[in-house]
Design a protein around this motif. Sequence first.
Motif, PDB file in Angstrom:
ATOM      1  N   THR A   1       0.962  -1.210  -0.237  1.00  0.00           N
ATOM      2  CA  THR A   1      -0.005   0.078  -0.137  1.00  0.00           C
ATOM      3  C   THR A   1       1.011   1.191  -0.143  1.00  0.00           C
ATOM      4  O   THR A   1       1.884   1.407   0.764  1.00  0.00           O
TER       5      THR A   1
ATOM      6  N   LYS B   1      -5.715   4.289  -9.538  1.00  0.00           N
ATOM      7  CA  LYS B   1      -4.989   5.050  -8.302  1.00  0.00           C
ATOM      8  C   LYS B   1      -3.950   5.935  -8.701  1.00  0.00           C
ATOM      9  O   LYS B   1      -3.744   7.073  -8.168  1.00  0.00           O
TER      10      LYS B   1
ATOM     11  N   ASN C   1      -5.574   9.435 -11.259  1.00  0.00           N
ATOM     12  CA  ASN C   1      -6.921   9.881 -10.546  1.00  0.00           C
ATOM     13  C   ASN C   1      -7.588  11.164 -10.238  1.00  0.00           C
ATOM     14  O   ASN C   1      -8.175  11.503  -9.489  1.00  0.00           O
TER      15      ASN C   1
ATOM     16  N   LYS D   1      -9.886   9.020  -3.029  1.00  0.00           N
ATOM     17  CA  LYS D   1     -10.718   7.602  -3.254  1.00  0.00           C
ATOM     18  C   LYS D   1     -12.405   8.208  -3.462  1.00  0.00           C
ATOM     19  O   LYS D   1     -12.554   8.993  -2.655  1.00  0.00           O
ATOM     20  N   ASN D   2     -13.121   7.600  -4.281  1.00  0.00           N
ATOM     21  CA  ASN D   2     -14.338   8.059  -4.648  1.00  0.00           C
ATOM     22  C   ASN D   2     -14.516   9.463  -4.727  1.00  0.00           C
ATOM     23  O   ASN D   2     -15.514  10.200  -4.674  1.00  0.00           O
TER      24      ASN D   2
ATOM     25  N   CYS E   1      -8.769  15.623  -2.256  1.00  0.00           N
ATOM     26  CA  CYS E   1      -7.414  15.170  -2.198  1.00  0.00           C
ATOM     27  C   CYS E   1      -6.811  16.337  -1.069  1.00  0.00           C
ATOM     28  O   CYS E   1      -6.385  17.355  -1.578  1.00  0.00           O
TER      29      CYS E   1
ATOM     30  N   GLU F   1      -3.985   8.866  -1.149  1.00  0.00           N
ATOM     31  CA  GLU F   1      -5.354   8.929  -0.629  1.00  0.00           C
ATOM     32  C   GLU F   1      -6.389   8.247  -1.397  1.00  0.00           C
ATOM     33  O   GLU F   1      -7.416   8.396  -1.357  1.00  0.00           O
ATOM     34  N   ASN F   2      -5.830   7.239  -2.285  1.00  0.00           N
ATOM     35  CA  ASN F   2      -6.784   6.371  -3.236  1.00  0.00           C
ATOM     36  C   ASN F   2      -6.292   5.069  -2.739  1.00  0.00           C
ATOM     37  O   ASN F   2      -5.627   4.679  -2.214  1.00  0.00           O
TER      38      ASN F   2
END
Length: 294
Positions: A23, A163, A166, A171-172, A176, A293-294
């Motif tokens: 990650t 990712k 982006n 995410k979503n 950011c 942050e994804n």
Amino acid sequence: MFANIADLIYLNYGVLDTDSNGTVSPTETRTFTSLSTDNVSSSGGGTSLTPYSRYEVVAGSTSYISNDNLSSCVVYTDNYVVDPATGDGTCALLFAAGSVTEIRPIFKFDNMTDITGGGILTSRTDMVSELTSISTALDGDFSALGISSTNSLRTSLSAGLSKLDNGATAKNSATCTAVSLFDVIYLLVQDPADNSTSSSDLKSKNLLSLTDLTSSVDSSLNASVVSALSSLPMSKARLVYATDSPATTYTDSYEKAESSLYTAMKNIRSLGIETTVKGDGKVSFRELICIGEN
């Protein structure tokens, strides 16, 4: 194709994922990008912008440089730092006749924080370029081999690419956080005039959204807009750059700006000034900031 896949995995996890846990965290992203944004804020932190007490007055295709009450202005010829006191009352007459189509406050840009930390940027910009090349090549490889968009390998790699590509969002499509601070500075360097800018092209340079300027860069600038002029269309602001320090004179070309201001702008522009679009097959530096942050 497999070479491109290997390169993508290496860049994603061998370079960014420094603890090899699979990650890429916000901390790892910050470490790689090495941006010095601690003192940057939307209340003016990291930048020094002040009112010039001058306005660009637009009447049709003609522009003027005016003082802050329109009592004296000069027609634009080749620069926006001319003293409007040398002019006449043309702008007041245009205002009274309802002929002013837009008005733009002019702000003095005296200095800014070099968030790159001095411009040692090769590894960052090279990675952005390589990620874009790999993502483009992989898409071509899959298409050439007839591998459908529903194939498990392609789906898995596409998820990884999303990712990266982006759109500088979390995410979503959430905000950011990391790029918000970068954008305080980024907004100021997107489209400056340089030494090669012609007098006709200068009209469309050094402009930015007044809303962006007062909401994202320095909220205190709102108070500097003369209330008597607020009824006029006012969607953009214009910047002029200090040529010395302490600032006493100004220029329209960022390449003629005081040396530290010029260097900071040049370094930030080297990170890429292109528009960021989610899923366009290109990875920008702003998107790289948001990987964690994804």
